[in-house]
Write a protein that holds these residues in place. Structure first.
Motif, mmCIF file in Angstrom:
data_model
loop_
_atom_site.group_PDB
_atom_site.id
_atom_site.type_symbol
_atom_site.label_atom_id
_atom_site.label_comp_id
_atom_site.label_asym_id
_atom_site.label_seq_id
_atom_site.Cartn_x
_atom_site.Cartn_y
_atom_site.Cartn_z
ATOM 1 N N VAL A 113 0.845 -1.192 0.000
ATOM 2 C CA VAL A 113 0.000 0.000 0.000
ATOM 3 C C VAL A 113 0.882 1.244 0.000
ATOM 4 O O VAL A 113 1.839 1.345 0.761
ATOM 5 N N LEU A 114 0.533 2.187 -0.869
ATOM 6 C CA LEU A 114 1.267 3.446 -1.005
ATOM 7 C C LEU A 114 0.305 4.612 -0.799
ATOM 8 O O LEU A 114 -0.859 4.540 -1.202
ATOM 9 N N SER A 115 0.779 5.689 -0.223
ATOM 10 C CA SER A 115 -0.060 6.878 -0.116
ATOM 11 C C SER A 115 -0.048 7.660 -1.430
ATOM 12 O O SER A 115 -1.025 8.316 -1.785
ATOM 13 N N ASP A 116 1.052 7.562 -2.155
ATOM 14 C CA ASP A 116 1.221 8.250 -3.436
ATOM 15 C C ASP A 116 2.466 7.694 -4.105
ATOM 16 O O ASP A 116 3.188 6.900 -3.517
ATOM 17 N N PHE A 117 2.717 8.089 -5.337
ATOM 18 C CA PHE A 117 3.976 7.783 -5.994
ATOM 19 C C PHE A 117 4.234 8.816 -7.078
ATOM 20 O O PHE A 117 3.325 9.542 -7.487
ATOM 21 N N THR A 118 5.476 8.899 -7.507
ATOM 22 C CA THR A 118 5.857 9.842 -8.555
ATOM 23 C C THR A 118 5.965 9.098 -9.873
ATOM 24 O O THR A 118 6.562 8.025 -9.943
ATOM 25 N N ILE A 119 5.381 9.682 -10.897
ATOM 26 C CA ILE A 119 5.409 9.088 -12.232
ATOM 27 C C ILE A 119 6.143 10.052 -13.166
ATOM 28 O O ILE A 119 5.878 11.260 -13.150
ATOM 29 N N TYR A 120 7.091 9.519 -13.915
ATOM 30 C CA TYR A 120 7.876 10.333 -14.853
ATOM 31 C C TYR A 120 7.312 10.147 -16.257
ATOM 32 O O TYR A 120 7.105 9.023 -16.710
ATOM 33 N N ILE A 121 7.086 11.244 -16.956
ATOM 34 C CA ILE A 121 6.561 11.207 -18.316
ATOM 35 C C ILE A 121 7.754 11.358 -19.247
ATOM 36 O O ILE A 121 8.239 12.463 -19.483
ATOM 37 N N GLY A 122 8.250 10.231 -19.740
ATOM 38 C CA GLY A 122 9.467 10.226 -20.549
ATOM 39 C C GLY A 122 9.319 10.914 -21.889
ATOM 40 O O GLY A 122 8.222 11.047 -22.434
ATOM 41 N N ASN A 123 10.450 11.338 -22.419
ATOM 42 C CA ASN A 123 10.485 11.991 -23.731
ATOM 43 C C ASN A 123 10.423 11.003 -24.889
ATOM 44 O O ASN A 123 10.267 11.408 -26.029
ATOM 45 N N ILE A 124 10.601 9.728 -24.602
ATOM 46 C CA ILE A 124 10.577 8.746 -25.683
ATOM 47 C C ILE A 124 9.137 8.490 -26.113
ATOM 48 O O ILE A 124 8.200 8.622 -25.332
ATOM 49 N N ASP A 125 8.964 8.146 -27.373
ATOM 50 C CA ASP A 125 7.631 7.976 -27.943
ATOM 51 C C ASP A 125 7.146 6.540 -27.748
ATOM 52 O O ASP A 125 7.147 5.741 -28.676
ATOM 53 N N MET A 126 6.778 6.217 -26.498
ATOM 54 C CA MET A 126 6.250 4.892 -26.166
ATOM 55 C C MET A 126 4.995 5.062 -25.326
ATOM 56 O O MET A 126 4.785 6.079 -24.695
ATOM 57 N N ASP A 127 4.193 4.027 -25.313
ATOM 58 C CA ASP A 127 2.897 4.028 -24.664
ATOM 59 C C ASP A 127 2.991 4.291 -23.154
ATOM 60 O O ASP A 127 3.849 3.744 -22.472
ATOM 61 N N LEU A 128 2.083 5.123 -22.640
ATOM 62 C CA LEU A 128 1.916 5.343 -21.213
ATOM 63 C C LEU A 128 0.450 5.727 -21.008
ATOM 64 O O LEU A 128 0.041 6.848 -21.311
ATOM 65 N N SER A 129 -0.339 4.762 -20.529
ATOM 66 C CA SER A 129 -1.778 4.974 -20.407
ATOM 67 C C SER A 129 -2.263 4.730 -18.995
ATOM 68 O O SER A 129 -1.763 3.851 -18.291
ATOM 69 N N PHE A 130 -3.259 5.489 -18.608
ATOM 70 C CA PHE A 130 -3.956 5.330 -17.348
ATOM 71 C C PHE A 130 -5.337 4.795 -17.705
ATOM 72 O O PHE A 130 -6.067 5.422 -18.478
#
Length: 172
Positions: A113-130
């Motif tokens: 269980v986590l209270s929060d986390f940090t997500i990095y939005i990379g500059n590379i052109d690859m999939d990142l979906s929520f």
């Protein structure tokens, strides 16, 4: 006199409604800046969500599944992936279970269980979906590439939502 009391009462109620945190949202808050931008996704009655990304080295999809707890924390349920080389677990630690099904590894967590986390939005052109409530949000379209965001579940007021940005219907 009654009219003034009614107008003042209505103004107080409207002000409270506008400034009291009542909406439950997924919140992405830009980090490493003095004036952070915030982006929200409204939470409905669904408690499970997923983050799907393409691993930058393996170039295969990784699917992380989470649940929102009663205390509004984030419970990591599982992580599913194809390759156990660089950056992906090849064994389960205490409180975890690793299985292999249909060419994919599934790492399940008992109580992470986590209270929060940090997500990095990379500059590379690859999939990142929520993925939430049967909708997929392209985070690289809605968040700025090369930036980090603190991700958490929180209650916000209408005023806070107005100051930030709400991600659309998830179709993009």
């Amino acid at each position: 006199m009654k009219r003034i009391v009614v107008v003042i009462s209505f103004g107080i109620v409207a002000t409270c409604f506008f400034f009291l945190p009542i909406d439950l949202v997924f919140s992405f808050t830009e980090t490493r800046t003095n004036q952070p931008e915030k982006v929200y996704i409204n939470i409905s009655n669904e408690n499970e969500f997923q983050i799907r990304y393409t691993h930058s080295i393996h170039r295969t999809d990784v699917l992380e599944t989470y649940e929102i707890t009663k205390t509004k924390d984030l419970k990591l349920v599982s992580m599913e992936y194809e390759d156990v080389s660089i950056g992906m677990p090849a064994y389960a630690e205490e409180g975890e279970r690793l299985t292999y099904e249909n060419g994919r590894y599934i790492l399940s967590y008992e109580d992470k269980v986590l209270s929060d986390f940090t997500i990095y939005i990379g500059n590379i052109d690859m999939d990142l979906s929520f993925i939430y409530n049967q909708q997929s949000y392209n985070l690289k379209k809605h968040l700025e590439k090369g930036k980090s965001y603190l991700f958490q579940v929180e209650k916000v007021s209408l005023f806070e939502k107005w100051k930030g940005a709400v991600m659309g219907d998830g179709k993009a």
